[in-house]
Write a protein that holds these residues in place. Structure first.
Motif, mmCIF file in Angstrom:
data_model
loop_
_atom_site.group_PDB
_atom_site.id
_atom_site.type_symbol
_atom_site.label_atom_id
_atom_site.label_comp_id
_atom_site.label_asym_id
_atom_site.label_seq_id
_atom_site.Cartn_x
_atom_site.Cartn_y
_atom_site.Cartn_z
ATOM 1 N N MET A 112 9.898 8.385 -2.596
ATOM 2 C CA MET A 112 11.161 7.654 -2.737
ATOM 3 C C MET A 112 10.970 6.187 -2.388
ATOM 4 N N LEU A 113 10.066 5.921 -1.459
ATOM 5 C CA LEU A 113 9.848 4.537 -1.020
ATOM 6 C C LEU A 113 9.246 3.701 -2.149
ATOM 7 N N ALA A 116 12.010 2.626 -4.127
ATOM 8 C CA ALA A 116 12.752 1.547 -3.448
ATOM 9 C C ALA A 116 12.032 0.213 -3.609
ATOM 10 N N SER A 117 10.688 0.258 -3.490
ATOM 11 C CA SER A 117 9.927 -1.002 -3.514
ATOM 12 C C SER A 117 10.031 -1.702 -4.866
ATOM 13 N N GLN A 119 12.470 -2.154 -6.556
ATOM 14 C CA GLN A 119 13.721 -2.931 -6.666
ATOM 15 C C GLN A 119 13.509 -4.388 -6.250
ATOM 16 N N PHE A 120 12.312 -4.708 -5.747
ATOM 17 C CA PHE A 120 11.999 -6.117 -5.461
ATOM 18 C C PHE A 120 12.130 -6.955 -6.734
ATOM 19 N N PHE A 306 3.003 -1.849 -3.562
ATOM 20 C CA PHE A 306 3.521 -1.068 -2.434
ATOM 21 C C PHE A 306 2.696 0.192 -2.214
ATOM 22 N N ALA A 362 13.283 8.345 -8.328
ATOM 23 C CA ALA A 362 13.726 7.588 -7.144
ATOM 24 C C ALA A 362 14.173 6.194 -7.577
ATOM 25 N N GLY A 366 17.370 4.266 -6.726
ATOM 26 C CA GLY A 366 17.199 2.940 -6.103
ATOM 27 C C GLY A 366 17.942 1.852 -6.855
ATOM 28 N N PHE B 216 16.090 0.304 0.957
ATOM 29 C CA PHE B 216 15.039 1.054 1.661
ATOM 30 C C PHE B 216 15.659 2.040 2.650
ATOM 31 N N LEU B 219 17.081 5.110 0.915
ATOM 32 C CA LEU B 219 16.066 6.035 0.401
ATOM 33 C C LEU B 219 15.205 6.622 1.519
#
Lengths: 379, 313
Positions: A112-113, A116-117, A119-120, A306, A362, A366, B216, B219
């Motif tokens: 999931m991270l 998220a990353s 989305q930078f 990431f 994810a 995100g 972050f 999630l």
């Protein structure tokens, strides 16, 4: 008689055509060609391309025919309400939820991270858009293109910058169609040969109860953090619950097939038709396309970087192949397929598809969360 | 069964009543002018004291049958009449009532007037005539002055002084002193949120850090939650597996406990069993021939679908 013919001539497209109309018609035809000949996201590009043709046939707006998409009460205007009022995108998200299998993500939640990353990309483009002189709400709408999520981009721009929505939507869908062209060079550039052949442990089997809990917990957690994401996240997780609960198969089928098809047709066609030459061919549109491209590159690159960073903290047998980092953008399942194809190119026995699906879905969550954040701050 | 139905009915009724009360709670007294000598005029061209109400909800609100009063001992002094389409206030919009004691002049003319010599308490009560929706005490004012909320619909929270959210306005040109019957008390040229971002976060850095932090954390929360659920699930499935094999879970050393099956392991076991049992699937080589039966339908009938040739005589 001559007067009648003259009057009729004034109403025709030939009399009202400008070079801008012709350019937009050419763009529409190009989209249709890309979809049919090159098979680039045909489900989206055919409706959008044809919508461009519909929206850019020249006519005399003063004739009072009420046929233009921006003329209140016209048929196209009624269909366009789903875009302008922002209710098509949540319906698409319902379908996406009903189609998406979150198993890969549930089996390996740390992926999931990666989602998220990626989305930078959105916020990198946001900063550049501000530098170019866009207002914060416009910058937020443009930047969401980096999420590689058409419905989210339309939803957010309909709320924050309705005047830019046509350009943003077309840009988002164009880049989504061009994922196979844009992402591989970035992935090659940022990874070493050794990293590309990392074999990941097969994902564990996921129990049905986990699949049922996921949409419920997912909704509660994400929407408690970002309530402004409720329209998108609520529908996404609702669709997924319909799919996984096992007692609403008919509803899940309708949501993922018939409903999604209907809304995709209407959304694509009306978005295409909204790109009328007079509002579309501006300096801002060029900036939007450039910023969207940049957002896409940053998003893909940040996902890969990431994963490399994450690998520094993971034990040797649990390393992640950075080729799945690009899948953090939410172009499902296109970007996962690219991870898989590139992985196979370097090791024919290394199938990354299911691993890449984790960050990919994810990324959907995100980008919806990111849209909720932007909406909360800027609306 | 009957009891359950009754309970359900009672809960629904209670829910509806609460919803209605909540919806009307959004109705606010927004601005009041007690002595109107040169300000707005009513539809008859007369100057009169006025009370502006604001629908602070993000949905239209029907206000007919609520009560407007300047006497809290008589809560039902002026019932807003039914049957006027103008009593439906659109979201975030205003209506003006004339406190002129001329109810026969129309829906928006009340049965009371305001007294310029003393503070006036104005209140709105819900249709039941008891539930207070909003109330304000307007101090003694000079002619041409209004008493207005600084920001539309925004009032004091618990423990705060209501007066801090109101101001006396004289209609001068300086910002914040406009008198605005029927429109917003604070005139906004642009979105203040956007202006603030533009001013304080010029390069978008703060937004990026904050927003990425939120993405972050959302999630990570989800990830942790599912990590815990998966651990719980894995241990439960292990325990079930051992129970099925008759092994006592408590007696085993942690290293001896069996691991959860991956999908690949399950596939390998199934393939091995399939090979071992020589259970070839023959169905693919069986040719099934069924008689094709066409049910009669007038839609497929040649008689009806083919054009009949004209008879030659």
């Amino acid at each position: 008689m001559a007067g009648n013919i003259g009057q009729f001539w004034e109403l025709t497209g030939f009399a009202n055509a400008t070079w801008q109309h012709l350019v937009m018609l050419a763009v529409g035809l190009f989209f249709i060609w890309l979809a049919i000949k090159k098979d680039f996201e045909p489900m989206l590009l055919v409706p959008i391309g044809f919508g461009m043709l519909i929206g850019n046939i020249p006519f005399n707006p003063d004739a009072g025919l009420e046929i233009g998409i921006y003329e209140e009460g016209s048929v196209l205007n009624i269909l366009y309400n789903g875009v302008s009022a922002g209710w098509y995108p949540p319906l698409i998200f319902l379908g996406i939820g009903a189609m998406t299998d979150f198993t890969a993500l549930i089996a390996n939640p740390k992926l999931m991270l990666v989602g998220a990353s990626a989305q930078f990309g959105i916020f990198g483009a946001y900063m550049v858009a501000l530098l170019l002189g866009f207002m914060p709400d416009q910058a937020g709408s443009i930047a969401i293109i980096g999420g590689a999520d058409g419905p989210t981009a339309i939803f957010l721009s309909s709320k924050l910058a309705p005047n830019l929505m046509g350009a943003i939507a077309v840009s988002a869908y164009s880049y989504m169609a061009l994922v196979p062209v844009i992402q591989p060079p970035i992935m090659r550039l940022l990874t070493t040969k050794n990293e590309r052949v990392i074999k990941m442990k097969p994902a564990r089997a996921v129990a049905q109860s986990e699949k049922i809990i996921f949409p419920i917990v997912g909704l509660l957690l994400t929407c408690f953090v970002v309530p402004s994401g409720i329209p998108l996240l609520g529908m996404l997780f609702f669709g997924n619950l319909l799919r996984e609960c096992g007692v609403t198969t008919r509803l899940a089928k309708t949501a993922s097939n018939a409903l999604t098809d209907v809304v995709t047709i209407l959304l694509g066609m009306t978005v295409g038709a909204s790109t009328q030459a007079s509002t579309f061919l501006t300096k801002e549109t060029i900036f939007i396309f450039a910023l969207g491209f940049m957002a896409f590159i940053i998003a893909s690159a940040s996902g890969v970087i990431f994963v490399k960073f994450f690998n520094l903290f993971l034990p040797k047998n649990k390393k992640i192949n950075p080729l799945i980092g690009n899948a953090g953008v939410s172009a499902v399942p296109m970007s996962s397929r690219i991870s898989n194809n590139l992985g196979l190119e370097y090791d024919p026995s290394n199938y990354l598809l299911m691993h890449a699906m984790g960050p990919n879905v994810a990324g959907v969550i995100g980008s919806a969360v990111a849209a909720g954040v932007l909406l909360g701050f800027l609306a | 069964m009957k009891r359950k139905l009754l309970l359900l009915f009672a809960l629904t009724a209670l829910g509806c009543a609460t919803l209605s009360a909540q919806a009307r709670k959004g109705l606010k007294i927004n601005e009041v002018m007690v002595v109107n000598d040169s300000n707005a005029v009513d539809e008859y061209g007369r100057h009169a004291a006025w009370i502006e109400l604001f629908n602070s909800n993000y949905a239209a609100m029907e206000i007919s049958s609520v009560f407007l009063t300047n006497d809290t001992t008589c809560k039902t002094l002026y019932p807003v009449p039914l049957g006027d389409v103008k009593t439906k206030i659109p979201k975030r919009q205003h209506v003006v009532f004339w406190a002129d004691n001329r109810p026969t002049d129309g829906t928006f003319h009340t049965t009371f007037t305001l007294d310029p010599s003393k503070p006036n308490t104005i209140a709105i009560y819900d249709a039941d005539g008891k539930t207070l929706i909003d109330c304000v005490t307007v101090p003694v004012m000079k002619p041409g002055q209004s008493y207005a909320r600084k920001v539309d619909g925004v009032g004091a929270k618990e423990g705060e002084a209501e007066e801090d959210y109101w101001s006396v306005r004289d209609g001068s040109e300086s910002e914040g002193d406009y008198i605005t019957p029927g429109s917003a008390n604070k005139i906004k040229g642009t979105n203040p949120k956007i202006d603030e971002f533009k001013e304080k976060d010029e390069n978008g850095f703060a937004m990026t850090i904050t927003a990425m932090g939120i993405v972050f954390s959302a999630l990570i929360l989800l990830s942790i939650c599912f990590y815990i659920i998966s651990r719980f699930n894995a241990s439960r499935s292990k325990r079930k597996k051992m129970e099925a094999q008759g092994i006592d879970h408590a007696q085993l050393h942690p290293d001896e406990q069996p691991e959860g099956d991956s999908g690949e392991e399950i596939a390998a076991i199934v393939m091995a069993l399939h090979d071992h049992l020589d259970a070839h699937d023959r169905e693919s080589s069986v040719l099934t021939i069924n008689k094709v039966r066409k049910a009669y339908s007038p839609w497929s009938s040649h008689i009806y679908t083919l054009r009949q040739m004209p008879n030659r005589r």
